[in-house]
Design a protein around this motif. Structure first.
Motif, PDB file in Angstrom:
ATOM      1  N   GLY A   1      -7.437  11.749  10.889  1.00  0.00           N
ATOM      2  CA  GLY A   1      -8.276  11.678   9.698  1.00  0.00           C
ATOM      3  C   GLY A   1      -8.892  13.000   9.281  1.00  0.00           C
ATOM      4  O   GLY A   1      -8.767  13.413   8.130  1.00  0.00           O
TER       5      GLY A   1
ATOM      6  N   GLY B   1       4.035   2.145   6.033  1.00  0.00           N
ATOM      7  CA  GLY B   1       3.277   0.926   5.795  1.00  0.00           C
ATOM      8  C   GLY B   1       2.134   1.126   4.812  1.00  0.00           C
ATOM      9  O   GLY B   1       1.640   2.247   4.626  1.00  0.00           O
ATOM     10  N   PHE B   2       1.718   0.025   4.201  1.00  0.00           N
ATOM     11  CA  PHE B   2       0.630   0.098   3.230  1.00  0.00           C
ATOM     12  C   PHE B   2      -0.704   0.531   3.831  1.00  0.00           C
ATOM     13  O   PHE B   2      -1.457   1.264   3.186  1.00  0.00           O
ATOM     14  CB  PHE B   2       0.483  -1.248   2.501  1.00  0.00           C
ATOM     15  N   PRO B   3      -1.061   0.108   5.054  1.00  0.00           N
ATOM     16  CA  PRO B   3      -2.347   0.591   5.578  1.00  0.00           C
ATOM     17  C   PRO B   3      -2.407   2.113   5.634  1.00  0.00           C
ATOM     18  O   PRO B   3      -3.412   2.723   5.227  1.00  0.00           O
ATOM     19  CB  PRO B   3      -2.409  -0.039   6.980  1.00  0.00           C
TER      20      PRO B   3
ATOM     21  N   GLY C   1      -1.742   8.476  11.118  1.00  0.00           N
ATOM     22  CA  GLY C   1      -2.897   7.602  10.965  1.00  0.00           C
ATOM     23  C   GLY C   1      -4.011   7.878  11.954  1.00  0.00           C
ATOM     24  O   GLY C   1      -5.028   7.198  11.946  1.00  0.00           O
ATOM     25  N   THR C   2      -3.825   8.871  12.813  1.00  0.00           N
ATOM     26  CA  THR C   2      -4.823   9.183  13.844  1.00  0.00           C
ATOM     27  C   THR C   2      -5.460  10.544  13.606  1.00  0.00           C
ATOM     28  O   THR C   2      -6.173  11.043  14.469  1.00  0.00           O
ATOM     29  CB  THR C   2      -4.151   9.232  15.232  1.00  0.00           C
TER      30      THR C   2
ATOM     31  N   VAL D   1      -4.958   7.275   0.549  1.00  0.00           N
ATOM     32  CA  VAL D   1      -5.572   7.331  -0.787  1.00  0.00           C
ATOM     33  C   VAL D   1      -7.097   7.410  -0.674  1.00  0.00           C
ATOM     34  O   VAL D   1      -7.749   8.139  -1.434  1.00  0.00           O
ATOM     35  CB  VAL D   1      -5.145   6.122  -1.644  1.00  0.00           C
TER      36      VAL D   1
ATOM     37  N   ALA E   1       3.860   4.425   1.715  1.00  0.00           N
ATOM     38  CA  ALA E   1       3.716   2.971   1.892  1.00  0.00           C
ATOM     39  C   ALA E   1       5.032   2.374   2.367  1.00  0.00           C
ATOM     40  O   ALA E   1       5.049   1.437   3.168  1.00  0.00           O
ATOM     41  CB  ALA E   1       3.271   2.311   0.583  1.00  0.00           C
TER      42      ALA E   1
ATOM     43  N   ALA F   1      -0.799   4.237   3.790  1.00  0.00           N
ATOM     44  CA  ALA F   1      -0.886   4.766   2.427  1.00  0.00           C
ATOM     45  C   ALA F   1      -2.281   4.546   1.843  1.00  0.00           C
ATOM     46  O   ALA F   1      -2.854   5.446   1.211  1.00  0.00           O
ATOM     47  CB  ALA F   1       0.162   4.089   1.548  1.00  0.00           C
ATOM     48  N   LEU F   2      -2.844   3.361   2.048  1.00  0.00           N
ATOM     49  CA  LEU F   2      -4.167   3.061   1.493  1.00  0.00           C
ATOM     50  C   LEU F   2      -5.237   3.934   2.139  1.00  0.00           C
ATOM     51  O   LEU F   2      -6.147   4.412   1.455  1.00  0.00           O
ATOM     52  CB  LEU F   2      -4.498   1.573   1.694  1.00  0.00           C
ATOM     53  N   ASN F   3      -5.118   4.160   3.447  1.00  0.00           N
ATOM     54  CA  ASN F   3      -6.087   5.036   4.099  1.00  0.00           C
ATOM     55  C   ASN F   3      -5.912   6.477   3.621  1.00  0.00           C
ATOM     56  O   ASN F   3      -6.898   7.226   3.511  1.00  0.00           O
ATOM     57  CB  ASN F   3      -5.960   4.931   5.623  1.00  0.00           C
TER      58      ASN F   3
ATOM     59  N   ALA G   1      -7.828  10.955   0.008  1.00  0.00           N
ATOM     60  CA  ALA G   1      -7.606  11.761  -1.197  1.00  0.00           C
ATOM     61  C   ALA G   1      -8.756  11.584  -2.185  1.00  0.00           C
ATOM     62  O   ALA G   1      -9.211  12.546  -2.815  1.00  0.00           O
ATOM     63  CB  ALA G   1      -6.275  11.374  -1.851  1.00  0.00           C
ATOM     64  N   ARG G   2      -9.239  10.346  -2.305  1.00  0.00           N
ATOM     65  CA  ARG G   2     -10.362  10.085  -3.214  1.00  0.00           C
ATOM     66  C   ARG G   2     -11.569  10.957  -2.831  1.00  0.00           C
ATOM     67  O   ARG G   2     -12.226  11.550  -3.697  1.00  0.00           O
ATOM     68  CB  ARG G   2     -10.723   8.595  -3.170  1.00  0.00           C
TER      69      ARG G   2
ATOM     70  N   THR H   1       2.010   7.201  -2.064  1.00  0.00           N
ATOM     71  CA  THR H   1       2.631   5.957  -2.497  1.00  0.00           C
ATOM     72  C   THR H   1       3.984   5.793  -1.815  1.00  0.00           C
ATOM     73  O   THR H   1       4.345   4.700  -1.353  1.00  0.00           O
ATOM     74  CB  THR H   1       2.777   5.948  -4.035  1.00  0.00           C
TER      75      THR H   1
END
Lengths: 276, 276, 276
Positions: free
Chosen positions: C222, C254-256, C219-220, C262, C250, C258-260, C265-266, C247
């Motif tokens: 990016g 954790g979900f954060p 998560g660090t 995604v 997650a 995974a959401l970050n 990826a977008r 997915t």
């Protein structure tokens, strides 16, 4: 130029006797009059043991703004998410029991932690709780609760809770995942909100206090921290509680985490002020 | 197109004999001629053991730019902040003693770590130091120091130090907290600067070297990393030391942490060049 | 307004029988018909044990999009990088063996982890693998491989691989380091690409799957996550695999996280669509 005098404190505590005040707070958490937990530290770094009492408990823990139960839930949530402080996690799980948290509230906090920190971190926190509970036998403790939400309406229940907690922004997150990662969006609704948030045993404000504590401590969940600062206010939390929690986290996750949390809070408060 | 030849190295070391050079460096850190620390690794991944020697010690550790003592303080600061590498932290605490760091410098580094990584991470690092010190009896070691700054002038002393270390930006951070989180700002002045930074036993450049190492390794403290890159230069550190430290952290915290650290350093150096 | 019905699932699995489906998946990972791993958890939090089966294995692990071997490599890479979940890392190393990963693939994943999470995290993961391998004797297992790339052409080989994996962006990163941190750039070419990526024993798509898993879990990282999302697609990975991996994370990070992931990826998918 900043004058070399401290600003008026919002704290009710006087600057004197930080050590005595800290020791009194630490005694509440340990449940003993003469806590020995810092003795090994004092052997090689006596001032660090003293700072823990004076700063950790005399300055931070003794501030107004949060109840002892809120402080302990916030702390065990943060330590569970960090996942690298097992001795302190066990200490503060015992502390949570000592200030009146129930076993159920503690285990629910760690079930809630699966969402923010993942299952491994949550399972390890739960294993720590199991050790602490075994070491603190309590004949009055309720048997572990089970709560099974019906499969059929998990999605509907999840969407309803998502809207209650996050407002319109919640379903918007799910919609935005629909094109790219629809299963992740579905799991967020069905599992996170339809199963985890739907659980009783931890009220919504305490759940969101734990969410804010975890996102702040992780430091890697900036967008989610903002979502949950808003959510905490939505479900009845106050700005004062947020600031007291972030200030407390300076002690558990470091000043950078706390300062970055305050910067996020500043954004959310300004956004809400602008809405009137 | 980048030609397939290596750029001229700033390093004084030749590309040959990376293994021999690495082993010599590792011997300095372990204090033994034939370090056996990698034998268990070599059993299932012999090349990883070799990479540790060739890359970790032959390439990185042998570079100019930092003294062995600076390297070890930076390493134990980073590992304390990461909080998930207990065996390596103990190894490098012993290594710090072996290259001439004092027990006091090591314990002060961990007291300093409370600020950046929180008390739990710092207390666990201190517990590791206690184990290492016990395993390395030293009749000449000084007794643990205590140093108590008077309560009355903590705020004034803190503001003065904050200005010395951070320049005008320091008090500005405190001012910016005054409306929203005044107690957090007060703790930053009174405790962090008035008590922790005020301690002797670790000079300011080494303190800031540790701050930069921790913020880089954590990877979640971008704004604070920038503050402390400036501060390290303010108190006498050099750009060369910063780059050597960030390069070293590629080995301890991974290349992403190091590359993101270099990106931050690039910003700060450009900002200072623009000021002339 | 989002209607309270679940979107059409991309998953082939039906919503019923999540528990049975999860137990079947968990049995593949544990290699036993009646996995007992969750019994201690069930003692104090029976619903967390159930969620682990239903959500972790019935929802996530049972999804299409990744093979069991890809799931286990992604999981052990993420847990190695997080560095704070030793019991789960050991469990999933055994799980990797149980679904058909070789010892070599597991140790190569951890050698690869040195690049993203640093040597301490990788060495600790390797030590976990050593324990698991010892507990799972396998007379047919190949002896640990050694593979030494010639010193002389490490730079040329590294640049070639960097271009193959990252496209023109790879050498660009190295060029951009030339003025400020040339040795870090050189180590990236010579060591990371010329020695680590050059190793056989883990094919490039699996290597990049592990890179994406680690950058997401940390998560660090990016900017590096974006580099490796592109690289995974460059070397033959698919968008579907990326989304299935994120997915899955997650559940582990954790979900954060995974959401970050995604969100990153977008960006990369849009960038590639714009290029046509």
């Amino acid at each position: 130029m900043t004058p070399p005098t401290a600003p008026a404190s919002t704290s009710a505590t006087a600057p004197e006797d930080r050590y005595a005040r800290g020791l009194a707070a630490l005694s509440l958490v340990t449940g003993t009059e003469h806590p020995a937990v810092l003795d090994p530290i004092a052997e090689i770094a006596p001032d660090l043991a003293r700072f823990t009492v004076e700063f950790g408990y005399g300055d931070i823990w003794s501030q107004p703004g949060l109840t002892p139960r809120q402080r302990q839930i916030g702390t065990i949530a943060a330590l569970a998410a960090l996942g690298n402080a097992a001795p302190q996690l066990r200490f503060h799980i015992a502390g949570a029991l000592n200030v009146g948290c129930t076993r159920r509230e503690i285990t629910e906090t760690f079930i809630h932690a699966t969402v923010y920190a993942g299952y491994p971190a949550a399972l390890n926190a739960l294993a720590a709780a199991r050790e602490v509970f075994a070491a603190h036998p309590d004949p009055d403790a309720a048997a572990p609760a089970t709560e099974k939400t019906p499969e059929a309406d998990r999605y509907a229940r999840g969407i309803a809770l998502l809207q209650e907690v996050d407002g319109p922004a919640g379903p918007h997150v799910v919609d935005s995942l629909a094109d790219l990662a629809p299963d992740l969006g579905r799991f967020l609704v069905e599992h996170v909100f339809g199963e985890v948030y739907a659980r009783t045993g931890l009220d919504l404000p305490t759940r969101e206090l734990a969410s804010v504590a975890m996102c702040t401590a992780l430091g890697t969940a900036g967008p989610q921290l903002r979502v949950h600062l808003r959510a905490f206010l939505n479900v009845g939390g106050t700005r004062e509680e947020i600031i007291a929690l972030l200030t407390q986290l300076a002690g558990y996750a470091g000043f950078p985490a706390a300062l970055n949390g305050v910067a996020a809070a500043r954004e959310i408060f300004a956004e809400q002020d602008a809405k009137g």
